[in-house]
Design a protein around this motif. Structure first.
Motif, PDB file in Angstrom:
ATOM      1  N   THR A 119       9.151  45.859  26.671  1.00  0.00           N
ATOM      2  CA  THR A 119      10.157  46.907  26.839  1.00  0.00           C
ATOM      3  C   THR A 119       9.818  47.710  28.091  1.00  0.00           C
ATOM      4  N   ASN A 120      10.836  47.929  28.923  1.00  0.00           N
ATOM      5  CA  ASN A 120      10.694  48.739  30.136  1.00  0.00           C
ATOM      6  C   ASN A 120      11.705  49.877  30.043  1.00  0.00           C
ATOM      7  N   VAL A 121      11.217  51.115  29.925  1.00  0.00           N
ATOM      8  CA  VAL A 121      12.083  52.291  29.934  1.00  0.00           C
ATOM      9  C   VAL A 121      12.158  52.754  31.377  1.00  0.00           C
ATOM     10  N   LEU A 122      13.370  52.751  31.916  1.00  0.00           N
ATOM     11  CA  LEU A 122      13.603  53.009  33.334  1.00  0.00           C
ATOM     12  C   LEU A 122      13.848  54.483  33.632  1.00  0.00           C
ATOM     13  N   THR A 123      13.577  54.864  34.864  1.00  0.00           N
ATOM     14  CA  THR A 123      13.896  56.215  35.308  1.00  0.00           C
ATOM     15  C   THR A 123      15.294  56.272  35.908  1.00  0.00           C
ATOM     16  N   ASP A 124      15.782  55.166  36.453  1.00  0.00           N
ATOM     17  CA  ASP A 124      17.090  55.102  37.106  1.00  0.00           C
ATOM     18  C   ASP A 124      18.037  54.276  36.243  1.00  0.00           C
ATOM     19  N   PRO A 125      19.052  54.902  35.643  1.00  0.00           N
ATOM     20  CA  PRO A 125      19.964  54.162  34.774  1.00  0.00           C
ATOM     21  C   PRO A 125      20.717  53.032  35.487  1.00  0.00           C
ATOM     22  N   GLU A 126      20.861  53.149  36.799  1.00  0.00           N
ATOM     23  CA  GLU A 126      21.556  52.110  37.560  1.00  0.00           C
ATOM     24  C   GLU A 126      20.679  50.883  37.805  1.00  0.00           C
ATOM     25  N   ALA A 127      19.402  50.990  37.521  1.00  0.00           N
ATOM     26  CA  ALA A 127      18.466  49.897  37.794  1.00  0.00           C
ATOM     27  C   ALA A 127      18.382  48.890  36.655  1.00  0.00           C
ATOM     28  N   GLY A 128      19.090  49.111  35.562  1.00  0.00           N
ATOM     29  CA  GLY A 128      18.980  48.235  34.396  1.00  0.00           C
ATOM     30  C   GLY A 128      19.237  46.772  34.688  1.00  0.00           C
ATOM     31  N   ALA A 129      20.353  46.456  35.324  1.00  0.00           N
ATOM     32  CA  ALA A 129      20.706  45.055  35.576  1.00  0.00           C
ATOM     33  C   ALA A 129      19.727  44.371  36.531  1.00  0.00           C
ATOM     34  N   PRO A 130      19.431  44.950  37.701  1.00  0.00           N
ATOM     35  CA  PRO A 130      18.487  44.254  38.580  1.00  0.00           C
ATOM     36  C   PRO A 130      17.083  44.158  37.991  1.00  0.00           C
ATOM     37  N   ALA A 131      16.658  45.200  37.275  1.00  0.00           N
ATOM     38  CA  ALA A 131      15.327  45.147  36.664  1.00  0.00           C
ATOM     39  C   ALA A 131      15.272  44.069  35.592  1.00  0.00           C
ATOM     40  N   ALA A 132      16.316  43.963  34.784  1.00  0.00           N
ATOM     41  CA  ALA A 132      16.349  42.931  33.745  1.00  0.00           C
ATOM     42  C   ALA A 132      16.268  41.534  34.355  1.00  0.00           C
ATOM     43  N   ALA A 133      17.000  41.310  35.433  1.00  0.00           N
ATOM     44  CA  ALA A 133      16.960  39.998  36.101  1.00  0.00           C
ATOM     45  C   ALA A 133      15.552  39.708  36.626  1.00  0.00           C
ATOM     46  N   GLY A 134      14.905  40.716  37.194  1.00  0.00           N
ATOM     47  CA  GLY A 134      13.550  40.531  37.704  1.00  0.00           C
ATOM     48  C   GLY A 134      12.550  40.235  36.605  1.00  0.00           C
ATOM     49  N   TRP A 135      12.638  40.983  35.502  1.00  0.00           N
ATOM     50  CA  TRP A 135      11.708  40.734  34.396  1.00  0.00           C
ATOM     51  C   TRP A 135      11.948  39.375  33.757  1.00  0.00           C
ATOM     52  N   GLU A 136      13.206  38.976  33.637  1.00  0.00           N
ATOM     53  CA  GLU A 136      13.478  37.645  33.073  1.00  0.00           C
ATOM     54  C   GLU A 136      12.849  36.567  33.951  1.00  0.00           C
ATOM     55  N   ALA A 137      13.005  36.698  35.257  1.00  0.00           N
ATOM     56  CA  ALA A 137      12.402  35.727  36.176  1.00  0.00           C
ATOM     57  C   ALA A 137      10.880  35.725  36.033  1.00  0.00           C
ATOM     58  N   GLY A 138      10.286  36.895  35.901  1.00  0.00           N
ATOM     59  CA  GLY A 138       8.846  36.987  35.714  1.00  0.00           C
ATOM     60  C   GLY A 138       8.392  36.346  34.416  1.00  0.00           C
ATOM     61  N   LEU A 139       9.143  36.589  33.350  1.00  0.00           N
ATOM     62  CA  LEU A 139       8.780  35.995  32.061  1.00  0.00           C
ATOM     63  C   LEU A 139       8.903  34.471  32.084  1.00  0.00           C
ATOM     64  N   GLU A 140       9.808  33.946  32.879  1.00  0.00           N
ATOM     65  CA  GLU A 140       9.888  32.491  33.032  1.00  0.00           C
ATOM     66  C   GLU A 140       8.587  31.951  33.632  1.00  0.00           C
ATOM     67  N   VAL A 141       8.021  32.682  34.566  1.00  0.00           N
ATOM     68  CA  VAL A 141       6.741  32.273  35.163  1.00  0.00           C
ATOM     69  C   VAL A 141       5.627  32.374  34.115  1.00  0.00           C
ATOM     70  N   VAL A 142       5.606  33.463  33.349  1.00  0.00           N
ATOM     71  CA  VAL A 142       4.589  33.630  32.302  1.00  0.00           C
ATOM     72  C   VAL A 142       4.635  32.444  31.338  1.00  0.00           C
ATOM     73  N   GLU A 143       5.837  32.072  30.910  1.00  0.00           N
ATOM     74  CA  GLU A 143       5.958  30.952  29.970  1.00  0.00           C
ATOM     75  C   GLU A 143       5.488  29.642  30.595  1.00  0.00           C
ATOM     76  N   ALA A 144       5.796  29.433  31.859  1.00  0.00           N
ATOM     77  CA  ALA A 144       5.317  28.221  32.543  1.00  0.00           C
ATOM     78  C   ALA A 144       3.793  28.238  32.623  1.00  0.00           C
ATOM     79  N   GLN A 145       3.216  29.379  32.963  1.00  0.00           N
ATOM     80  CA  GLN A 145       1.756  29.483  33.015  1.00  0.00           C
ATOM     81  C   GLN A 145       1.147  29.160  31.658  1.00  0.00           C
ATOM     82  N   LEU A 146       1.702  29.735  30.603  1.00  0.00           N
ATOM     83  CA  LEU A 146       1.180  29.493  29.261  1.00  0.00           C
ATOM     84  C   LEU A 146       1.271  28.013  28.885  1.00  0.00           C
ATOM     85  N   ASP A 147       2.340  27.368  29.310  1.00  0.00           N
ATOM     86  CA  ASP A 147       2.549  25.952  28.985  1.00  0.00           C
ATOM     87  C   ASP A 147       1.815  25.015  29.932  1.00  0.00           C
ATOM     88  N   GLY A 148       1.148  25.565  30.943  1.00  0.00           N
ATOM     89  CA  GLY A 148       0.423  24.730  31.897  1.00  0.00           C
ATOM     90  C   GLY A 148       1.321  23.961  32.840  1.00  0.00           C
TER      91      GLY A 148
END
Length: 168
Positions: A119-148
């Motif tokens: 969970t990421n609580v943002l300071t800028d309400p307008e940042a929700g969409a771009p931040a969500a896209a960035g975190w999703e992309a990051g989590l895709e990398v985390v899952e790839a790392q975990l899966d080797g």
């Protein structure tokens, strides 16, 4: 629940938050390393930071090499702390403040591995969409790392691709 998309929602105090839930077939200790190990973070996290600090410690979130090259960003030459460790309870809870935002990672063991809730609580309400896209992309990398699996994509490019899913 293991939707690929994060949910963007309002908080009780009027801010905006993003939440992702991932079910991964890996033990909590391995998931913990994926979200705290500097070498693994360097592949996906949008800052250079040392998270192996006790609660109450000041943190400095620095600019990544890719951010320097791509966006011309620069670090604060003084390295002034811009965050604080709030909770560091391996391998279950990691929570820190970064430039006024609160980032919380909760890992729970399951019969088949782990449930990761970010969970990421943002300071800028307008940042929700771009931040969500960035975190999703990051989590895709985390899952790839975990899966080797090799990461054959750039997380910043992937975030740009995902951005349209969070706007509109």
């Amino acid at each position: 629940m293991d939707s690929r998309r994060g949910s963007v929602f309002g908080t009780e105090d009027g801010r905006v938050a993003i939440r992702f839930v991932r079910l991964v077939p890996h033990p909590p200790e391995q998931v913990w390393r994926a979200i705290t190990d500097p070498a693994q973070l360097a592949e996906w996290f949008p800052a250079v930071v040392e998270l192996d600090r006790p609660a109450g410690s000041e943190l400095f979130f620095g600019v990544t090499e890719q951010q320097r090259q791509r966006f011309g960003m620069a670090d604060d030459p003084a390295g002034t702390p811009n965050g604080r460790m709030l909770r560091n309870e391996p391998p279950s809870v990691l929570e820190y403040e970064w430039a006024g935002e609160i980032l919380t990672w909760k890992i729970t063991g399951t019969a088949g591995g782990s449930r990761l809730v970010f969970t990421n609580v943002l300071t800028d309400p307008e940042a929700g969409a771009p931040a969500a896209a960035g975190w999703e992309a990051g989590l895709e990398v985390v899952e790839a790392q975990l899966d080797g699996k090799p990461v054959t994509w750039n997380p910043l490019d992937r975030a740009e691709e995902l951005a349209a899913l969070y706007t509109g």
